[in-house]
Write a protein that holds these residues in place. Structure first.
Motif, PDB file in Angstrom:
ATOM      1  N   LEU A  56       0.801  -1.217   0.000  1.00  0.00           N
ATOM      2  CA  LEU A  56       0.000   0.000   0.000  1.00  0.00           C
ATOM      3  C   LEU A  56       0.835   1.268   0.000  1.00  0.00           C
ATOM      4  CD1 LEU A  56      -2.347  -1.761   2.322  1.00  0.00           C
ATOM      5  CD2 LEU A  56      -3.294  -0.382   0.480  1.00  0.00           C
ATOM      6  N   ALA A  57       2.165   1.127   0.048  1.00  0.00           N
ATOM      7  CA  ALA A  57       3.003   2.309  -0.100  1.00  0.00           C
ATOM      8  C   ALA A  57       2.869   2.872  -1.509  1.00  0.00           C
ATOM      9  CB  ALA A  57       4.459   1.975   0.199  1.00  0.00           C
ATOM     10  N   ASP A  58       2.553   2.004  -2.465  1.00  0.00           N
ATOM     11  CA  ASP A  58       2.266   2.424  -3.841  1.00  0.00           C
ATOM     12  C   ASP A  58       1.495   1.304  -4.520  1.00  0.00           C
ATOM     13  OD1 ASP A  58       2.107   3.313  -6.416  1.00  0.00           O
ATOM     14  OD2 ASP A  58       4.244   3.713  -6.661  1.00  0.00           O
ATOM     15  N   SER A  59       0.179   1.379  -4.401  1.00  0.00           N
ATOM     16  CA  SER A  59      -0.660   0.318  -4.961  1.00  0.00           C
ATOM     17  C   SER A  59      -0.576   0.238  -6.473  1.00  0.00           C
ATOM     18  CB  SER A  59      -2.117   0.528  -4.533  1.00  0.00           C
ATOM     19  OG  SER A  59      -2.259   0.304  -3.142  1.00  0.00           O
ATOM     20  N   ASN A  60      -0.062   1.280  -7.127  1.00  0.00           N
ATOM     21  CA  ASN A  60       0.097   1.224  -8.576  1.00  0.00           C
ATOM     22  C   ASN A  60       1.122   0.169  -8.997  1.00  0.00           C
ATOM     23  OD1 ASN A  60      -1.779   3.038  -9.614  1.00  0.00           O
ATOM     24  ND2 ASN A  60      -0.453   4.803  -9.243  1.00  0.00           N
ATOM     25  N   ALA A  61       2.008  -0.219  -8.071  1.00  0.00           N
ATOM     26  CA  ALA A  61       2.986  -1.255  -8.404  1.00  0.00           C
ATOM     27  C   ALA A  61       2.291  -2.545  -8.807  1.00  0.00           C
ATOM     28  CB  ALA A  61       3.916  -1.504  -7.220  1.00  0.00           C
ATOM     29  N   LEU A  62       1.206  -2.885  -8.111  1.00  0.00           N
ATOM     30  CA  LEU A  62       0.449  -4.085  -8.462  1.00  0.00           C
ATOM     31  C   LEU A  62      -0.209  -3.924  -9.825  1.00  0.00           C
ATOM     32  CD1 LEU A  62      -0.677  -6.868  -7.811  1.00  0.00           C
ATOM     33  CD2 LEU A  62      -2.498  -5.759  -6.487  1.00  0.00           C
ATOM     34  N   VAL A  63      -0.699  -2.735 -10.105  1.00  0.00           N
ATOM     35  CA  VAL A  63      -1.324  -2.467 -11.404  1.00  0.00           C
ATOM     36  C   VAL A  63      -0.294  -2.613 -12.518  1.00  0.00           C
ATOM     37  CG1 VAL A  63      -2.512  -0.748 -12.808  1.00  0.00           C
ATOM     38  CG2 VAL A  63      -3.026  -0.926 -10.363  1.00  0.00           C
ATOM     39  N   VAL A  64       0.881  -2.022 -12.324  1.00  0.00           N
ATOM     40  CA  VAL A  64       1.937  -2.087 -13.339  1.00  0.00           C
ATOM     41  C   VAL A  64       2.423  -3.518 -13.530  1.00  0.00           C
ATOM     42  CG1 VAL A  64       4.295  -1.367 -13.875  1.00  0.00           C
ATOM     43  CG2 VAL A  64       2.673   0.293 -12.962  1.00  0.00           C
ATOM     44  N   ALA A  65       2.623  -4.253 -12.430  1.00  0.00           N
ATOM     45  CA  ALA A  65       3.095  -5.633 -12.531  1.00  0.00           C
ATOM     46  C   ALA A  65       2.068  -6.517 -13.233  1.00  0.00           C
ATOM     47  CB  ALA A  65       3.408  -6.187 -11.146  1.00  0.00           C
ATOM     48  N   SER A  66       0.806  -6.321 -12.906  1.00  0.00           N
ATOM     49  CA  SER A  66      -0.256  -7.110 -13.553  1.00  0.00           C
ATOM     50  C   SER A  66      -0.339  -6.785 -15.031  1.00  0.00           C
ATOM     51  CB  SER A  66      -1.593  -6.833 -12.864  1.00  0.00           C
ATOM     52  OG  SER A  66      -1.556  -7.228 -11.504  1.00  0.00           O
ATOM     53  N   ALA A  67      -0.164  -5.507 -15.372  1.00  0.00           N
ATOM     54  CA  ALA A  67      -0.182  -5.124 -16.785  1.00  0.00           C
ATOM     55  C   ALA A  67       0.988  -5.750 -17.530  1.00  0.00           C
ATOM     56  CB  ALA A  67      -0.133  -3.600 -16.904  1.00  0.00           C
ATOM     57  N   ALA A  68       2.163  -5.826 -16.871  1.00  0.00           N
ATOM     58  CA  ALA A  68       3.324  -6.463 -17.499  1.00  0.00           C
ATOM     59  C   ALA A  68       3.075  -7.949 -17.723  1.00  0.00           C
ATOM     60  CB  ALA A  68       4.568  -6.262 -16.636  1.00  0.00           C
ATOM     61  N   ALA A  69       2.443  -8.595 -16.738  1.00  0.00           N
ATOM     62  CA  ALA A  69       2.120 -10.016 -16.890  1.00  0.00           C
ATOM     63  C   ALA A  69       1.169 -10.234 -18.061  1.00  0.00           C
ATOM     64  CB  ALA A  69       1.509 -10.547 -15.594  1.00  0.00           C
ATOM     65  N   GLN A  70       0.204  -9.345 -18.206  1.00  0.00           N
ATOM     66  CA  GLN A  70      -0.728  -9.447 -19.333  1.00  0.00           C
ATOM     67  C   GLN A  70      -0.009  -9.179 -20.653  1.00  0.00           C
ATOM     68  OE1 GLN A  70      -3.956  -6.620 -19.291  1.00  0.00           O
ATOM     69  NE2 GLN A  70      -5.246  -7.902 -20.585  1.00  0.00           N
ATOM     70  N   ALA A  71       0.920  -8.223 -20.639  1.00  0.00           N
ATOM     71  CA  ALA A  71       1.670  -7.898 -21.860  1.00  0.00           C
ATOM     72  C   ALA A  71       2.509  -9.081 -22.322  1.00  0.00           C
ATOM     73  CB  ALA A  71       2.559  -6.683 -21.612  1.00  0.00           C
ATOM     74  N   VAL A  72       3.045  -9.841 -21.367  1.00  0.00           N
ATOM     75  CA  VAL A  72       3.821 -11.036 -21.728  1.00  0.00           C
ATOM     76  C   VAL A  72       2.960 -11.998 -22.537  1.00  0.00           C
ATOM     77  CG1 VAL A  72       4.901 -13.119 -20.784  1.00  0.00           C
ATOM     78  CG2 VAL A  72       5.478 -10.881 -19.843  1.00  0.00           C
ATOM     79  N   GLU A  73       1.705 -12.150 -22.134  1.00  0.00           N
ATOM     80  CA  GLU A  73       0.793 -13.048 -22.844  1.00  0.00           C
ATOM     81  C   GLU A  73       0.412 -12.480 -24.209  1.00  0.00           C
ATOM     82  OE1 GLU A  73       0.093 -15.975 -21.851  1.00  0.00           O
ATOM     83  OE2 GLU A  73       0.740 -15.905 -19.752  1.00  0.00           O
ATOM     84  N   LEU A  74       0.186 -11.172 -24.288  1.00  0.00           N
ATOM     85  CA  LEU A  74      -0.290 -10.555 -25.529  1.00  0.00           C
ATOM     86  C   LEU A  74       0.828 -10.316 -26.534  1.00  0.00           C
ATOM     87  CD1 LEU A  74      -2.799  -7.891 -24.119  1.00  0.00           C
ATOM     88  CD2 LEU A  74      -3.352 -10.072 -25.206  1.00  0.00           C
TER      89      LEU A  74
END
Length: 443
Positions: free
Chosen positions: A308-326
């Motif tokens: 929770l110090a920067d919840s955007n980190a989870l958003v960015v990491a999840s987007a990177a994981a999705q980008a790997v698939e796409l």
């Protein structure tokens, strides 16, 4: 089954690879590994005193495991036998044990058994070997590229000294090449071969600590480079680059290198070092690691260490994981690098991790708490008669969307925010709400 001395009888074969011909003949010729064979070190003292007990040598390829075994063979007064775990079976082990027992009865000669790739022994083979190792009838020298604490029978490991060999340094490899160029008997001496300094450094660096790879590349360069008019064979940087080609990074997909590297990767992001994190990412991608595995670890790190110090980190990491698939590799390495640097440079908090850990421990080990009646489901006939939902206060009916109200019967606390990043604001908000609750409870 072969005796090491019989295998080497008559000297090295002329057509054996340079790395095989240049194996050390004494402890003084062993390259690197000063942490175990340096002056005064345990293994060196044991070899020089011929007091070798059962040992297991583990480390990457080309670091000298077999060479050390041969040095022991040359200095010991014991019968030295060897087997390869891939080719041997239980019958071979029993044959060695029987021969060792006969030697003891016949005159007391001891037996040292060298087992290459000992991690390939199955449980039955290791169990057969165990009694003779325990009794001292056979002194074992095992060699493996895998961590024996994971891949070798625990009782066998506990009865052996374990020595870890490290990749050779560039200076050690350069010294090995110079020795091979000067050695007339076993090496390339007397052939007029000159190795440029930058070529030697390149071969040492690209060999990645592997003496076998380094010497074989040197031999290839020496044998394929035409002599100049003066009869000299000059190995330039260009020739060295052609001889060693693309280096193969030591990286086993399911062994120590895999777990050690991902561990270093996670710890570098947690430690806020984007340069180290990017390096370990590059190494894993170069070695062929599954990018989806890397992405999953990043998603975990985003919540475990940034939280929770920067919840955007989870958003960015999840987007990177999705980008790997796409997108897929090689382009997806850009998405991974983006997320790695974001996570590494984000403020850190593990309080979400601590909170779920503490709550899980209470659920697992403590008394199970009943749901308070005012929080129970009231959307069915008869719920009101049971008192379910009675006195529940709907938060949105109150100013600021908050009303002091107990949601846990014992008032336990699991989440304590830090003052890092955005979590500081969360902490301030939570302190305000908790203050209102305590004020209301004190009335």
């Amino acid at each position: 089954m072969e005796d090491l001395f019989e295998a080497d009888a008559g000297g090295e074969l002329a057509d054996a690879p340079l790395a095989a011909r240049m194996r050390p003949r004494s402890i003084g010729e062993v390259a690197g590994q000063q942490h175990i064979v340096g002056a005064g070190k345990l293994l060196r003292r044991a070899i020089e005193a011929d007091r070798i007990s059962s040992i297991i040598l583990f480390g990457p390829p080309g670091t000298g495991k077999t060479s050390l075994a041969q040095v022991i063979a040359a200095s010991t007064r014991s019968r030295f036998e060897r087997m390869n775990a891939v080719e041997s079976n239980v019958a071979d082990i029993r044959r060695v044990s029987a021969a060792a027992a006969n030697r003891v009865r016949g005159g007391g000669e001891r037996t040292i058994l060298f087992v290459d790739e000992i991690h390939r022994f199955n449980k039955a083979q290791q169990d057969v070997l165990l009694p003779d190792v325990e009794s001292g009838l056979v002194r074992l020298i095992g060699a493996t590229t895998h961590n024996p604490y994971f891949y070798v029978n625990s009782p066998l490991v506990s009865r052996s000294q374990v020595f870890q060999l490290e990749p050779l340094g560039e200076e050690d490899l350069i010294a090995l090449m110079r020795r091979a160029l000067e050695d007339v008997e076993r090496g390339l001496g007397g052939r007029g071969i000159e190795l440029a300094e930058d070529a030697a450094l390149h071969l040492a660096r690209i060999s990645d600590g592997d003496a076998r790879k380094c010497l074989n590349a040197l031999e290839l360069a020496a044998l394929t480079t035409p002599a100049a008019e003066d009869g000299k064979v000059r190995i330039s940087l260009e020739v060295a680059e052609e001889s060693i080609q693309r280096k193969a990074v030591v990286y086993d997909g399911d062994g120590d290198a895999h777990y050690d590297t991902i561990s270093a990767f996670i710890k570098s992001m947690r430690g806020s070092d984007p340069d180290a994190a990017i390096y370990w990412l590059a190494k894993m991608l170069y070695a062929g690691e599954d990018p989806r595995f890397i992405a999953r670890r990043m998603v975990i790190c985003a919540s475990e260490d940034v939280g929770l110090a920067d919840s955007n980190a989870l958003v960015v990491a999840s987007a990177a994981a999705q980008a790997v698939e796409l997108v897929g590799l090689p382009e997806a390495q850009l998405n991974l690098a983006h997320a790695v640097i974001y996570i590494a440079t984000a403020p850190k908090s593990n309080r979400a991790t601590v909170a779920i850990g503490a709550a899980s421990k209470d659920v697992r080990e403590g008394r199970t708490l009943a749901v308070p009646e005012h929080l129970r489901d009231s959307h069915y006939a008869g719920a009101k008669k049971l008192g379910h939902g009675e006195d529940y206060k709907y938060s949105h009916d109150f100013e600021g969307g908050f009303v002091p109200q107990a949601y846990l019967p014992e008032g336990r606390r699991y989440y304590e925010p830090t003052e890092h990043g955005l979590e500081k604001r969360i902490g301030e908000r939570l302190a305000y709400w908790r203050g209102l609750f305590e004020k209301e409870a004190g009335k």
